[in-house]
Scaffold this active site. Structure first.
Site, short mmCIF file in Angstrom:
data_model
loop_
_atom_site.label_atom_id
_atom_site.label_comp_id
_atom_site.label_asym_id
_atom_site.label_seq_id
_atom_site.Cartn_x
_atom_site.Cartn_y
_atom_site.Cartn_z
N HIS A 135 57.75 4.08 -39.14
CA HIS A 135 56.73 4.91 -38.63
C HIS A 135 57.59 6.21 -38.64
O HIS A 135 58.37 6.73 -37.92
CB HIS A 135 56.78 4.64 -37.08
CG HIS A 135 55.63 5.37 -36.31
ND1 HIS A 135 54.59 4.73 -35.68
CD2 HIS A 135 55.99 6.64 -35.98
CE1 HIS A 135 53.80 5.72 -34.89
NE2 HIS A 135 54.63 6.99 -35.37
N ASP A 246 47.16 -1.45 -39.29
CA ASP A 246 47.39 -0.97 -38.09
C ASP A 246 46.54 -1.43 -36.90
O ASP A 246 46.42 -0.53 -35.82
CB ASP A 246 47.68 0.46 -38.03
CG ASP A 246 48.60 0.95 -36.90
OD1 ASP A 246 49.51 0.25 -36.32
OD2 ASP A 246 48.79 2.12 -36.41
#
Length: 345
Positions: A135, A246
């Site tokens: 991330h 996601d």
């Protein structure tokens, strides 16, 4: 083109959550995707092989009858992660470890605060063949939220990639031209996932005409120039980019609040929305690579053997889905028309 058949796809980044939520999220993904990379940001986080194996069993128990869906498990890196944790994870079938800067996303407070201290762990991952999923945002409070991805590349990601050329790195849910350019120019051990929302939307879709909480995700939507850069790279058919939704469910009241949660629950429409994007770009011939080929090839896993057929037919995403606990969840693109639909027997 009004019909398209592709190899059965996989989702290389999603959030199933836990408990009763699995009865909704697992079937939603298993209807089309054969495998999925499962994020470890539970409370408490999935930090080792034992926790990953137990979580995997809970996911398998939530599969629909007859489903062959396979969850691909990950562990959550912290500053307490050891090389033995990496060895044990690999032995247990875990495929990757996830790097969250502390505070970057939902349930990431236990994550990494001193990134340089993890370099010995990256070395262990390189040695034992565990992928690094990133991330990619810095999280210092004084840094503008729209600049956090580009700064992460500059401060950290370039150094990690250069220091560990044998470590496969997935820059997840990229949102900027900076990230797309970085991945395109990087060596073959670097790839990226892209979500449907970052291809379909930009920050105007979050903020103009009122705040749209169901379009709020992290990393946050960026300006249209970044959206167009992402659309351009997927249209090239580059094998460095592949599907990662996601998909991140939150109950309706947790999104529609004074301090709403980040995440778009796209599992029920993701493949169809990707098809719409690729059709708009005149690149439907590139969808199969993005959805079904580039991901397994990068991970070193076999491609799926089945197929999915999409037809050009308009349908409307439901406005709400009722969870097993009785609470509603608002799916991504709720109430909107989608121009491609999965053909069912």
């Amino acid at each position: 083109m009004t019909q398209l058949t592709i190899i059965t796809p996989d989702d290389w980044h999603l959030h199933f959550r836990d408990g009763d939520m699995l009865q909704e999220t697992v079937p939603a993904t298993a209807r089309l995707f054969n495998r999925a990379i499962v994020m470890p940001n539970l409370l408490p986080p999935v930090t080792d092989a034992k926790l990953a194996s137990a979580y995997r069993e809970r996911i398998l128990a939530a599969r629909p009858a007859g489903s062959t869906f396979e969850p691909l498990m990950t562990i959550f890196l912290t500053n307490n992660t050891t090389e033995q944790d990496i060895i044990d994870a690999k032995a247990a079938g875990v495929v990757a470890a996830k790097l969250y800067p502390a505070g970057a996303t939902t349930n990431s407070d236990a994550a990494v605060k001193a990134l340089d201290a993890l370099f010995p762990i990256f070395e262990a991952m390189e040695k034992h063949g565990l992928l690094l999923l990133v991330h990619g945002e810095v999280t210092e409070s004084h840094i503008d939220i729209f600049d956090r991805e580009a700064l992460f590349i500059e401060r950290y990601l370039a150094r990690i990639v250069n220091a560990f050329p044998g470590l496969k790195v997935v820059f997840e849910h990229i949102t900027t031209k900076d990230a797309a350019d970085f991945v395109m120019s990087a060596a073959d051990n670097v790839a990226a996932t892209i979500t449907p929302q970052h291809l379909l939307l930009n920050r105007n879709d979050l903020l103009v005409g009122g705040v749209r909480p169901h379009n709020f995700c992290l990393p946050v939507l960026k300006r249209s120039t970044h959206q167009e850069a992402l659309r351009a790279v997927v249209a090239t058919g580059s094998s460095k980019f592949f599907l990662g939704t996601d998909s991140a469910p939150h109950e309706k009241h947790r999104k529609e609040s004074a301090c709403g949660c980040a995440g778009c629950y796209s599992a029920w429409s993701a493949l169809e929305l990707y098809a719409q994007v690729f059709d708009d770009l005149g690149a439907l011939d590139k969808l199969e690579g993005f959805a079904s080929i580039h991901g397994p090839d990068f991970y070193g896993l076999p491609r799926n053997t089945g197929s999915v057929t999409l037809v050009k037919e308009t349908w409307t995403v439901p406005s709400e889905i009722i969870l097993p606990n009785g609470n509603p969840i608002v799916p991504f693109f709720a109430g909107e028309e989608v121009s491609w639909k999965v053909k069912t027997a």
